[in-house]
Design a protein around this motif. Structure first.
Motif, short mmCIF file in Angstrom:
data_model
loop_
_atom_site.label_atom_id
_atom_site.label_comp_id
_atom_site.label_asym_id
_atom_site.label_seq_id
_atom_site.Cartn_x
_atom_site.Cartn_y
_atom_site.Cartn_z
N ASP A 59 35.52 -0.87 -27.34
CA ASP A 59 36.23 -0.79 -28.61
C ASP A 59 35.68 -1.86 -29.54
O ASP A 59 35.97 -3.05 -29.38
N VAL A 60 34.87 -1.44 -30.51
CA VAL A 60 34.28 -2.37 -31.48
C VAL A 60 35.21 -2.40 -32.69
O VAL A 60 35.11 -1.56 -33.58
N GLY A 61 36.14 -3.35 -32.71
CA GLY A 61 37.12 -3.44 -33.77
C GLY A 61 36.71 -4.37 -34.88
O GLY A 61 35.60 -4.93 -34.89
N PRO A 62 37.60 -4.58 -35.86
CA PRO A 62 37.25 -5.40 -37.03
C PRO A 62 37.04 -6.87 -36.71
O PRO A 62 36.18 -7.51 -37.32
N SER A 63 37.79 -7.42 -35.76
CA SER A 63 37.67 -8.86 -35.48
C SER A 63 37.32 -9.16 -34.04
O SER A 63 37.14 -10.33 -33.68
N ARG A 64 37.23 -8.14 -33.19
CA ARG A 64 36.94 -8.39 -31.78
C ARG A 64 36.38 -7.13 -31.14
O ARG A 64 36.49 -6.02 -31.70
N THR A 65 35.78 -7.31 -29.98
CA THR A 65 35.28 -6.20 -29.19
C THR A 65 35.86 -6.32 -27.78
O THR A 65 35.87 -7.40 -27.21
N ILE A 66 36.37 -5.21 -27.25
CA ILE A 66 36.97 -5.21 -25.92
C ILE A 66 36.32 -4.12 -25.08
O ILE A 66 36.12 -2.99 -25.56
N LEU A 67 35.99 -4.45 -23.84
CA LEU A 67 35.46 -3.47 -22.90
C LEU A 67 36.58 -3.03 -21.98
O LEU A 67 37.22 -3.86 -21.32
N PHE A 68 36.84 -1.72 -21.93
CA PHE A 68 37.89 -1.15 -21.09
C PHE A 68 37.26 -0.36 -19.95
O PHE A 68 36.34 0.43 -20.16
N ILE A 69 37.78 -0.57 -18.74
CA ILE A 69 37.37 0.22 -17.58
C ILE A 69 38.55 1.09 -17.17
O ILE A 69 39.65 0.59 -16.92
N PRO B 199 37.81 -8.90 -22.87
CA PRO B 199 37.54 -9.22 -24.28
C PRO B 199 36.17 -9.90 -24.42
O PRO B 199 35.86 -10.85 -23.72
N VAL B 200 35.37 -9.39 -25.31
CA VAL B 200 34.04 -9.96 -25.56
C VAL B 200 34.20 -11.25 -26.36
O VAL B 200 34.91 -11.28 -27.37
N GLN B 201 33.56 -12.30 -25.88
CA GLN B 201 33.64 -13.58 -26.58
C GLN B 201 32.89 -13.52 -27.91
O GLN B 201 31.82 -12.94 -28.01
N GLY B 202 33.50 -14.13 -28.92
CA GLY B 202 32.84 -14.17 -30.23
C GLY B 202 33.55 -13.28 -31.23
O GLY B 202 34.54 -12.60 -30.92
#
Length: 498
Positions: free
Chosen positions: A44-54, A75-78
């Motif tokens: 999920d490439v969102g406006p303020s963060r990116t999260i990888l879901f399994i 949660p992807v750092q950065g």
């Protein structure tokens, strides 16, 4: 040897041969669904963060659609991906930690069969509109990084707002078991319940998503989804100026213009004694700013002191006036037309303001809950950031106003608690709905099979084998009796000779 001696062995032979013939002729292949677990990954490439879901599920499907059970996330750092516009090559490096984590979570033998999807939402969608070249460069950098992973990368996609909201609608109804349910035998059966709608209130906009029951009423801009053997036409009303931030700005702009001669501007929607200095240009800028009177508006740099007066009645009246003057939201007009009729649907509200209201002001009556929330003092709300909580009254009043227009909202706390427990991060609920729709394209493993026997044939075999055992027992008994009689006769003749 007489026919009586031959009868039991022949019975055994006939019964055995008959049983073998029936086993060979009357059997059929009974499929056995494999229990092997499959995995899917959605970024999920969102406006303020990116999260990888399994996500994981068994290979069993319900009418070609998967039944997903569990998930974990990283949660992807950065910052968000759009923040890497100056150095696109670094965006791929930011994913390495979560990709390594996913390789440990998923068994190695499943890596090559695990599909990996990437969906970009608001910020990337806006960047693609303003600078398509830069947007394509970021997606290309992400593609290079994800193709080098051991997973089966399916490509990067920028999701339009209707599709994202439609997938969110899928996730909500899936978690609420509106597509199917488990019966007392643990088998999947149709739920018999209607589909819920979703009202999602974000920072800048609000979306109302509902299923169109009749296909000839489906708007052209709707999304058609095939799930669990049924077709669903899902439509989203998008209101760009009715998110939390925009409602606050528009309300403050209206108050300042109404009380421009006062040194201190009173805000009935803020808690008593709460105050904040606000610059005019910060609340009256952008496409959502509107003013009927432009002849005497404050200067851009002018600062106003906004003080809360905590007046629920005045706040509700003010919000109603603000919304009635809105021309950018179709919630109040289009939904009442003959084309799209979501008024018969119960809506689940996804909003931080409503979450707070459910926890702190539990009430089955929405009007009472809004009055209680808007009447809170600073002391009652001091346990959380006030700068955030002061906006909840306006949002709740907005939802209450929608109810007066004929919408029905589900505020059952037990339903929401169960929903949150299953859904997890509701802001990324679309990833679950997205993967559910994608499982239609994931091939199902070929089931193994066993030889099965029809119940009537089984009963016949049971009787035949009983005959077999009985015949064998009779034969053995007969031989024993004959031998005993023969032995007894010999002994008698010996004693008679003596």
């Amino acid at each position: 040897m007489s026919w009586r001696e031959l009868l039991p062995p022949w019975l055994v032979i006939v019964a055995g041969l008959t049983g073998i013939v029936l086993l060979c002729v009357s059997t059929k292949d009974v499929p056995i669904a494999p229990l092997r677990t499959k995995y899917g990954i959605v970024l999920d490439v969102g406006p303020s963060r990116t999260i990888l879901f399994i996500y994981q599920w068994t290979t069993t499907k319900a009418n070609k659609t998967g039944v997903i059970r569990e998930c974990s996330s990283c949660p992807v750092q950065g910052p968000g991906v759009s923040s890497y516009s100056d150095s696109p090559q670094k965006v791929g490096e930011s994913l390495e930690a979560c990709l390594n984590w996913a390789q440990k979570e998923i068994p190695a033998e499943q890596h090559s069969q695990t599909r990996l999807y990437l969906g970009a939402t608001t910020s990337m969608r806006q960047l693609n509109l303003t600078n398509a070249t830069l947007s394509d460069g970021l997606l290309a950098a992400l593609t290079v990084a994800l193709k080098s992973s051991p997973f089966d990368f399916q490509g990067a996609q920028i999701l339009s707002s209707p599709y994202k909201e439609a997938f969110n609608w899928v996730a909500v109804n899936y978690v609420l078991e509106n597509f199917f349910k488990y019966d007392w035998r643990g088998q999947l059966v149709p739920s018999g319940k209607g589909m819920a709608g979703v009202l999602s209130v974000g920072g800048t906009s609000a979306q109302l998503t509902s299923k169109v029951e009749e296909e000839n009423q489906a708007p052209k801009e709707g999304v058609r989804l095939q799930l669990y053997g049924q077709t669903h036409n899902v439509y989203t009303c998008h209101c760009p100026c009715h998110g939390t931030d925009q409602l606050r700005s528009r309300l403050l702009s209206m108050l300042i213009q109404d009380q421009r001669s006062a040194k201190t501007v009173s805000n009935p929607c803020w808690p008593l004694t709460y105050s904040r200095e606000v610059q005019w240009q910060s609340v009256h800028a952008g496409p959502c700013a509107a003013s009927d009177d432009t002849s005497d508006i404050p200067g851009p740099e002018e600062v106003f002191n906004i003080t809360g007066s905590s007046n629920p009645t005045a706040c509700m009246r003010l919000v109603q006036s603000l919304l009635n003057s809105s021309s950018s939201c179709s919630f109040f007009e289009r939904s009442l037309s003959g084309v799209f009729k979501p008024l018969q649907t119960r809506f689940l509200v996804i909003s931080e303001a409503v979450d707070f209201m459910r926890d702190t002001v539990p009430s089955p009556d929405l009007g009472q809950a809004v009055n209680r929330l808007c009447g809170m003092s600073v002391k009652e709300e001091s346990h959380t950031s006030l700068d955030t909580l002061v906006d909840y009254c306006v949002v709740s009043a907005f939802i209450f106003h929608l109810r007066t227009k004929g919408y029905t909202f589900d505020f059952d706390r037990s339903v929401w608690t169960a929903f949150q427990k299953k859904m997890g991060d509701t802001s990324s609920g679309w990833t679950l709905g997205y993967l559910l729709s994608q499982t239609n394209t994931i091939p199902q493993d070929s089931p193994a099979s066993l030889k099965g026997i029809e119940p009537r044939v089984w009963s016949l075999l049971f009787i035949l084998f009983v005959v077999l055992l009985t015949g064998s027992f009779m034969r053995i008994s007969y031989r024993v009796i004959v031998k005993e009689n023969s032995f007894s006769n010999r002994n008698s003749s010996v004693f008679d000779d003596n």
